[in-house]
Design a protein around this motif. Structure first.
Motif, mmCIF file in Angstrom:
data_model
loop_
_atom_site.group_PDB
_atom_site.id
_atom_site.type_symbol
_atom_site.label_atom_id
_atom_site.label_comp_id
_atom_site.label_asym_id
_atom_site.label_seq_id
_atom_site.Cartn_x
_atom_site.Cartn_y
_atom_site.Cartn_z
ATOM 1 N N VAL A 85 0.857 -1.187 0.000
ATOM 2 C CA VAL A 85 0.000 0.000 0.000
ATOM 3 C C VAL A 85 0.894 1.237 0.000
ATOM 4 N N LEU A 86 0.769 2.051 -1.041
ATOM 5 C CA LEU A 86 1.534 3.295 -1.134
ATOM 6 C C LEU A 86 0.766 4.412 -0.449
ATOM 7 N N THR A 87 1.354 4.953 0.604
ATOM 8 C CA THR A 87 0.733 6.045 1.364
ATOM 9 C C THR A 87 1.771 7.141 1.602
ATOM 10 N N CYS A 88 2.606 7.380 0.588
ATOM 11 C CA CYS A 88 3.790 8.230 0.773
ATOM 12 C C CYS A 88 3.622 9.648 0.239
ATOM 13 N N GLY A 89 2.375 10.106 0.090
ATOM 14 C CA GLY A 89 2.140 11.506 -0.222
ATOM 15 C C GLY A 89 2.448 11.872 -1.661
ATOM 16 N N GLY A 90 2.466 13.173 -1.913
ATOM 17 C CA GLY A 90 2.572 13.681 -3.267
ATOM 18 C C GLY A 90 3.976 14.064 -3.684
ATOM 19 N N PHE A 91 4.054 15.046 -4.603
ATOM 20 C CA PHE A 91 5.339 15.439 -5.184
ATOM 21 C C PHE A 91 5.645 16.912 -4.939
ATOM 22 N N GLU A 92 5.151 17.445 -3.809
ATOM 23 C CA GLU A 92 5.291 18.877 -3.568
ATOM 24 C C GLU A 92 6.728 19.334 -3.333
ATOM 25 N N GLY A 96 -4.656 8.194 0.663
ATOM 26 C CA GLY A 96 -4.183 9.513 1.039
ATOM 27 C C GLY A 96 -3.991 10.445 -0.137
ATOM 28 N N GLU A 97 -3.077 11.406 0.036
ATOM 29 C CA GLU A 97 -2.857 12.440 -0.971
ATOM 30 C C GLU A 97 -2.238 11.896 -2.251
ATOM 31 N N LEU A 98 -1.649 10.728 -2.212
ATOM 32 C CA LEU A 98 -1.084 10.113 -3.409
ATOM 33 C C LEU A 98 -2.227 9.605 -4.287
ATOM 34 N N GLY A 99 -2.624 10.437 -5.271
ATOM 35 C CA GLY A 99 -3.761 10.072 -6.100
ATOM 36 C C GLY A 99 -5.084 10.361 -5.439
ATOM 37 N N SER A 100 -5.202 11.528 -4.821
ATOM 38 C CA SER A 100 -6.419 11.909 -4.098
ATOM 39 C C SER A 100 -7.625 11.975 -5.029
ATOM 40 N N ILE A 101 -8.792 11.821 -4.442
ATOM 41 C CA ILE A 101 -10.044 11.905 -5.186
ATOM 42 C C ILE A 101 -10.390 13.337 -5.569
ATOM 43 N N ALA A 104 -10.297 7.191 5.325
ATOM 44 C CA ALA A 104 -11.275 6.399 4.573
ATOM 45 C C ALA A 104 -10.591 5.398 3.650
ATOM 46 N N PHE A 105 -9.695 5.879 2.791
ATOM 47 C CA PHE A 105 -9.070 4.964 1.843
ATOM 48 C C PHE A 105 -7.961 4.143 2.479
ATOM 49 N N GLY A 106 -7.422 4.583 3.618
ATOM 50 C CA GLY A 106 -6.528 3.704 4.368
ATOM 51 C C GLY A 106 -7.251 2.457 4.836
ATOM 52 N N ARG A 107 -8.488 2.646 5.334
ATOM 53 C CA ARG A 107 -9.280 1.492 5.764
ATOM 54 C C ARG A 107 -9.648 0.599 4.577
ATOM 55 N N ILE A 108 -10.049 1.239 3.454
ATOM 56 C CA ILE A 108 -10.437 0.466 2.278
ATOM 57 C C ILE A 108 -9.253 -0.340 1.749
ATOM 58 N N ALA A 109 -8.085 0.312 1.647
ATOM 59 C CA ALA A 109 -6.898 -0.380 1.138
ATOM 60 C C ALA A 109 -6.533 -1.557 2.022
ATOM 61 N N ALA A 110 -6.594 -1.356 3.333
ATOM 62 C CA ALA A 110 -6.253 -2.445 4.258
ATOM 63 C C ALA A 110 -7.214 -3.612 4.110
#
Length: 492
Positions: free
Chosen positions: A198-205, A455-460, A476-482
């Motif tokens: 699961v990639l939860t490492c944020g964006g490219f800011e 998370g912010e990596l590919g946010s809705i 929300a998507f952390g729970r879904i991914a898990a």
């Protein structure tokens, strides 16, 4: 990408799930997974003590909506013409209603922000479903993050710091993602993921090349958030053929000071905060002229023009120009640790009289506006003309150019001062496209097996953004991914 035979890999560690990134999304994913009986290794790029990503340095609110129907209506209105698939809207709106319940289940204390402060687009349909919450009895910086971090530490979750994932390991026959290559203090290690990554490492800011490639309207932009968010998840997913979405959307720009000594930006009090210093102040572009209401209130970088919302214009270079009265009135930087990496993590103490920063060269000075224009390489006479026009507006009682009403005071005597401002943002929203199961998908919509994101990596969020929405989406998507990953049968 080099093809790897899984049978030939020497694995240095093994878990059911490998979670890449220890922020709000990573915490939600890891907690949900271990409570479902899975083992988890979480990797973070930052040293211990600097983990947390943007969740740690945001204002600590998260979104909990009151009804799925209202939440879906509001999200669709935020997207406008930049629509997202309705199955994604549906699962997002259903999960966002469950954030308080989940937070309570892990030891949190959900408290709603008072007076519904910060509902960014109250005129949009569905806005009455928006509710902003935080953990605990005060809206204190990092308090929600501290609760999440404690919840992770209280569970059997292995966290490896200074251990960024550098590459995903994919079975060449099944196309399944079976692990990651990580770098720990110069040593490459292989970590097996029996059920998923699961990639939860944020964006490219904090990646200037990606900013130039994907963000419109800014030649460069610096983050006020985590300096460790450098687009690693975008790159790793792309290497496996992931589709991208929302790459031009970001929580910005604002205008802030960026200096080489610090990795993130400084918010200038005269622009963003309620203190009303004495003296004249304007912000000018490379032509020496004003281009906006300097005391603007953007909605995460968006400003209204003729009933529509567009990103704030930031012609570079930009300079905040002010007089001696403002210089004398106190520090022009607000260092209160309420948000932002510089305030919370770096903790820079700005001098009370601004002279230390003048000595560092962060503030430029000249005896006259003409001399200051020459020092800044602005057109001859431009600052004199701008100040004269501003003083006339103050005398007339109205800013006919941009409608500014705050800090409505004339320029007085010199010497005069300038701070170069840069476009700034907290985070990007784009990244690999995910589906309703939090699976990362290819351009044809098929999922890359055993690869997920949150998370912010590919946010809705495709364009307009509701404050607290990102942390709410992390949950929300952390729970879904898990849930999706744990449901997989282990490949070995």
């Amino acid at each position: 990408m080099k093809q790897i035979n899984p049978q030939n890999i020497t694995w240095d560690a093994t878990a059911d799930l490998v979670v890449v990134g220890f922020g709000g999304a990573g915490a939600a994913t890891a907690i949900t997974a271990v409570e479902a009986g899975a083992s988890v290794i979480m990797l973070d790029k930052a040293p211990e003590g600097q983990e947390g990503g943007n969740t740690r340095v945001a204002a600590q609110g998260y979104l909990n909506t009151s009804t799925p129907e209202g939440a879906a209506t509001y999200l669709n209105a935020l997207c406008g013409p930049y629509t997202v698939p309705q199955d994604m809207v549906k699962v997002w709106s259903e999960e966002m209603c469950k954030n308080n319940e989940w937070l309570t289940s892990i030891g949190g204390d959900p408290q709603e922000h008072q007076h519904k402060v910060g509902i960014e687009f109250p005129d949009l349909p569905g806005a009455d479903s928006v509710h902003k919450f935080h953990h605990g009895d005060i809206l204190g910086y990092s308090k929600t993050w501290e609760m999440l971090a404690e919840a992770v530490r209280a569970r059997p979750i292995e966290v490896r710091y200074e251990c960024p994932a550098t590459r995903l390991i994919q079975d060449p026959l099944t196309q399944e993602v079976i692990g990651v290559v990580a770098n720990h203090k110069g040593k490459s290690i292989n970590i097996k993921a029996r059920k998923g990554v699961v990639l939860t490492c944020g964006g490219f800011e904090n990646n200037q090349e990606m900013i130039r490639n994907y963000l419109t309207g800014v030649p460069y932009c610096y983050t006020s958030g985590s300096p460790f968010n450098e687009g690693d998840g975008v790159r790793m997913a792309m290497e496996l053929g992931a589709d991208l979405w929302h790459m031009n959307n970001f929580a910005g720009p604002s205008m802030a000071l960026k200096v080489p000594d610090y990795p993130t930006t400084f918010s200038m009090m005269a622009l963003h905060f309620s203190h009303e210093p004495a003296g004249g102040m304007v912000v000018v572009g490379p032509d020496g002229k004003r281009f906006t209401d300097e005391k603007y209130k953007t909605r995460h970088g968006k400003v209204e023009h003729h009933g529509k919302w567009y990103a704030l214009r930031t012609p570079c270079p930009m300079y905040m120009v002010f007089d001696q009265a403002m210089m004398n009135d106190g520090p022009i930087y607000d260092g209160k640790p309420t948000h932002g990496w510089t305030q919370i993590m770096s903790g820079y103490t700005w001098s009370k009289d601004n002279k230390a920063e003048l000595g560092k060269g962060w503030i430029k000075t000249a005896p006259t506006l003409e001399a200051l224009a020459k020092l800044l390489d602005l057109p001859e006479g431009s600052l004199d003309q701008t100040a004269t026009r501003w003083n006339a507006s103050v005398a007339a009682g109205t800013d006919a150019d941009f409608g500014r009403t705050k800090m409505f005071q004339p320029f007085g005597a010199g010497p005069f001062y300038a701070v170069e401002l840069s476009p700034s943002m907290l985070n990007t929203q784009g990244g690999p496209r995910r589906n309703a199961r939090a699976e990362i998908v290819r351009p044809d919509g098929t999922p890359i097996p055993r690869l997920y994101s949150a998370g912010e990596l590919g946010s809705i969020f495709s364009y307009l953004y509701q404050g607290t929405g990102n942390i709410g989406e992390c949950f929300a998507f952390g729970r879904i991914a898990a849930r999706s990953a744990v449901a997989q049968k282990a490949w070995s």
